[in-house]
Design a protein around this motif. Structure first.
Motif, PDB file in Angstrom:
ATOM      1  N   VAL A 181       0.853  -1.188   0.000  1.00 30.57           N
ATOM      2  CA  VAL A 181       0.000   0.000   0.000  1.00 30.57           C
ATOM      3  C   VAL A 181       0.890   1.239   0.000  1.00 30.57           C
ATOM      4  O   VAL A 181       1.865   1.329   0.745  1.00 30.57           O
ATOM      5  CB  VAL A 181      -0.925  -0.009   1.236  1.00 30.57           C
ATOM      6  CG1 VAL A 181      -1.682   1.314   1.345  1.00 30.57           C
ATOM      7  CG2 VAL A 181      -1.898  -1.170   1.158  1.00 30.57           C
ATOM      8  N   GLY A 182       0.569   2.181  -0.880  1.00 30.74           N
ATOM      9  CA  GLY A 182       1.362   3.388  -1.003  1.00 30.74           C
ATOM     10  C   GLY A 182       2.243   3.400  -2.237  1.00 30.74           C
ATOM     11  O   GLY A 182       2.786   4.443  -2.614  1.00 30.74           O
TER      12      GLY A 182
ATOM     13  N   GLY B 295      -5.058  -0.140  -1.227  1.00 32.86           N
ATOM     14  CA  GLY B 295      -5.617  -1.313  -0.573  1.00 32.86           C
ATOM     15  C   GLY B 295      -4.874  -2.560  -0.976  1.00 32.86           C
ATOM     16  O   GLY B 295      -4.356  -2.656  -2.096  1.00 32.86           O
ATOM     17  N   PRO B 296      -4.731  -3.547  -0.088  1.00 33.36           N
ATOM     18  CA  PRO B 296      -3.990  -4.774  -0.385  1.00 33.36           C
ATOM     19  C   PRO B 296      -4.718  -5.621  -1.425  1.00 33.36           C
ATOM     20  O   PRO B 296      -5.888  -5.391  -1.725  1.00 33.36           O
ATOM     21  CB  PRO B 296      -3.932  -5.485   0.971  1.00 33.36           C
ATOM     22  CG  PRO B 296      -5.161  -5.013   1.682  1.00 33.36           C
ATOM     23  CD  PRO B 296      -5.355  -3.581   1.254  1.00 33.36           C
ATOM     24  N   LEU B 297      -3.993  -6.590  -1.974  1.00 35.68           N
ATOM     25  CA  LEU B 297      -4.575  -7.500  -2.947  1.00 35.68           C
ATOM     26  C   LEU B 297      -5.713  -8.275  -2.295  1.00 35.68           C
ATOM     27  O   LEU B 297      -5.541  -8.950  -1.293  1.00 35.68           O
ATOM     28  CB  LEU B 297      -3.497  -8.462  -3.458  1.00 35.68           C
ATOM     29  CG  LEU B 297      -3.859  -9.318  -4.667  1.00 35.68           C
ATOM     30  CD1 LEU B 297      -4.000  -8.440  -5.907  1.00 35.68           C
ATOM     31  CD2 LEU B 297      -2.801 -10.389  -4.904  1.00 35.68           C
ATOM     32  N   LYS B 298      -6.898  -8.162  -2.883  1.00 34.61           N
ATOM     33  CA  LYS B 298      -8.068  -8.845  -2.351  1.00 34.61           C
ATOM     34  C   LYS B 298      -8.950  -9.247  -3.517  1.00 34.61           C
ATOM     35  O   LYS B 298      -9.256  -8.433  -4.390  1.00 34.61           O
ATOM     36  CB  LYS B 298      -8.840  -7.926  -1.396  1.00 34.61           C
ATOM     37  CG  LYS B 298      -9.998  -8.629  -0.687  1.00 34.61           C
ATOM     38  CD  LYS B 298     -10.658  -7.683   0.314  1.00 34.61           C
ATOM     39  CE  LYS B 298     -11.797  -8.397   1.045  1.00 34.61           C
ATOM     40  NZ  LYS B 298     -12.489  -7.499   1.983  1.00 34.61           N
TER      41      LYS B 298
ATOM     42  N   HIS C 250      -6.125  -4.927  -6.682  1.00 29.29           N
ATOM     43  CA  HIS C 250      -5.702  -3.880  -5.758  1.00 29.29           C
ATOM     44  C   HIS C 250      -6.677  -2.719  -5.840  1.00 29.29           C
ATOM     45  O   HIS C 250      -7.255  -2.439  -6.900  1.00 29.29           O
ATOM     46  CB  HIS C 250      -4.306  -3.353  -6.136  1.00 29.29           C
ATOM     47  CG  HIS C 250      -3.185  -4.255  -5.750  1.00 29.29           C
ATOM     48  ND1 HIS C 250      -2.851  -4.511  -4.443  1.00 29.29           N
ATOM     49  CD2 HIS C 250      -2.316  -4.959  -6.507  1.00 29.29           C
ATOM     50  CE1 HIS C 250      -1.826  -5.324  -4.417  1.00 29.29           C
ATOM     51  NE2 HIS C 250      -1.487  -5.618  -5.647  1.00 29.29           N
ATOM     52  N   LEU C 251      -6.851  -2.028  -4.723  1.00 25.80           N
ATOM     53  CA  LEU C 251      -7.560  -0.749  -4.738  1.00 25.80           C
ATOM     54  C   LEU C 251      -6.562   0.331  -5.137  1.00 25.80           C
ATOM     55  O   LEU C 251      -5.505   0.463  -4.523  1.00 25.80           O
ATOM     56  CB  LEU C 251      -8.138  -0.436  -3.355  1.00 25.80           C
ATOM     57  CG  LEU C 251      -9.371  -1.250  -2.923  1.00 25.80           C
ATOM     58  CD1 LEU C 251      -9.739  -0.906  -1.484  1.00 25.80           C
ATOM     59  CD2 LEU C 251     -10.547  -0.976  -3.840  1.00 25.80           C
TER      60      LEU C 251
END
Length: 470
Positions: free
Chosen positions: A280-281, A304-307, A311-312
């Protein structure tokens, strides 16, 4: 388990599996598969896969064929897995052969413009399991790990073999050049029971699956008698392989292909695809979006993390936060250079020559459109295509141009130049184009997209597909 009990179990499972997919696959954006019957026990049966693994393997194959047919409409009369089981039960194996050959060709990339959610058969099969009820979802990791290598030709063995003899733990298959000897398991019944008169010649594709070898369910036995001299060579080949312990019982994945596999896993968000630079970042550049092409080329930040495979990403200059697959992101380092989120170096695009810039401008100048142009090589080796010829076909299949390239693989400049020439000849440009040499696709997409043309990859035919139509 006796043969009658096994037959009942297989029929029960086939009906339930096929009915569930047929009810869900064509009526839901999130395809749901009913769970495979859980009452299985892992019996070791003579010469066939363990029952649960065999049924899962067969389910993956049938689903892959249907996914391909959904995309390409290869066989309009095959609309469901029930249809596949029906034609197979009638002894008509040709639909399986046609769909299988094209399925391997399009394992990682559907030909033309596919739903970006499912860039290839592999991804659609995996995500189908991933979106299934919980008990079936548990099989998704196994499906991904065991089938990803099918997309590379060297992990499949397609062609003519001799079914030499049936043994308790598999059928001995010998390549028609008498070099390699394999031990292959049947799916529902031993291969020797299917071909009956061994030794005999068969056409088939051998696949790795769960540390053994099996085949893809399509097999064409040759009914002509094998000569005594061939039988003698078969005996000698088998005895030599036996003495030297060279009977092949599995096909191992090579370490050098791990990058390719990580790249494919990243597209579907499977496994450990995240790296330090994807935290993130991280700053990223977006490319290759089909549903939201306006964001291509934009800079964003991973927020946002991989979900669920995405990614977000907060896009600079926009309030919107979007979900994007790793395969559509290049990471920007502090010096401004890019690296793909899938672990592959981002392409460094060369400066366009004046001639190519002029050709691109000429392409963009037309305001009349054709439907689709497909660029395909005449062959993919020097033997198949010694003159390095490429043809251009319309969506109807009619060839509208043929040109020669300096080397076997066409270059970016050669494709662009010939697009421009064809546009001038026809006084129109295509709405979309496909080319069958993947290394230049990304650059063509980047240069042609803002000129109003869509470009996509068209996978070359697999060996299985070429053999079928030869």
């Amino acid at each position: 388990m006796d043969s009658n009990a096994l037959a009942k179990t297989q029929k029960y499972t086939e009906d339930r599996f096929a009915k569930a997919i047929d009810e869900a696959a064509f009526h839901s954006s999130q395809i749901e598969i009913a769970k495979i019957v859980q009452e299985y026990t892992f019996h070791s049966l003579n010469g066939i896969l363990q029952v649960a693994l065999g049924q899962l393997f067969d389910g993956v194959l049938q689903l892959g064929r249907i996914c391909l047919n959904q995309h390409a409409n290869v066989l309009p009369n095959i609309r469901s897995i029930q249809d596949l089981y029906r034609v197979r039960a009638m002894g008509d194996m040709r639909p399986l052969a046609i769909l299988s050959g094209q399925m391997y060709s399009q394992w990682f990339n559907y030909a033309g413009f596919a739903n970006p959610e499912y860039p290839g058969v592999f991804h659609q099969v995996y995500l189908t399991f991933e979106n299934a009820p919980e008990i079936q979802k548990k099989e998704a990791p196994r499906v991904a790990k065991e089938t990803i290598c099918w997309g590379l030709e060297k992990y499949r063995r397609s062609g003519k073999f001799f079914a030499y003899r049936q043994e308790n733990d598999g059928c001995i298959m010998i390549s028609d050049d008498f070099k390699d000897v394999y031990k292959v398991l049947g799916i529902g019944q031993p291969i020797g029971d299917i071909v009956r008169n061994v030794p005999c010649s068969v056409m088939m594709t051998i696949l790795p699956w769960c540390n053994v070898l099996t085949y893809d369910g399509w097999m064409a036995p040759n009914t002509s008698r094998i000569s005594e001299s061939v039988k003698t060579k078969l005996d000698a080949t088998y005895q030599r392989a036996l003495a030297e312990d060279k009977i092949i019982t599995r096909i191992s994945v090579e370490d050098g292909d791990s990058i390719i596999f990580r790249e494919q896993f990243a597209i579907i968000g499977f496994g450990e695809t995240k790296t330090k630079t994807m935290d993130v970042g991280a700053k990223v550049r977006i490319y290759g979006l089909k549903n939201s092409p306006k964001f291509n080329g934009s800079i964003g930040t991973i927020v946002g993390p991989l979900k669920e495979g995405r990614h977000l990403v907060k896009i600079e200059g926009h309030k919107k936060v979007v979900k994007i697959r790793p395969g559509n992101l290049n990471i920007l380092d502090d010096e401004g250079s890019e690296r793909s989120c899938t672990g592959k170096e981002a392409l460094k695009e060369k400066q366009l020559s004046k001639e190519i810039q002029k050709a691109l401008d000429a392409i963009a100048a037309s305001d009349k459109y054709d439907d689709l142009w497909v660029f395909r090589q005449f062959g993919y080796s020097e033997n198949e295509n010694p003159n390095h010829m490429v043809c251009v076909m319309e969506s109807s299949g009619i060839m509208v141009k043929m040109f020669q390239t300096k080397k076997l693989e066409p270059t970016f400049d050669e494709i662009v130049s010939n697009i421009a020439k064809l546009c001038e000849e026809k006084r129109r440009i295509p709405k979309a184009m496909c080319v069958d040499y993947q290394p230049i696709v990304k650059r063509l997409q980047n240069e042609l997209r803002h000129r109003g043309l869509l470009m996509s990859y068209y996978p070359p035919p697999s060996k299985s597909e070429r053999q079928l139509y030869s």
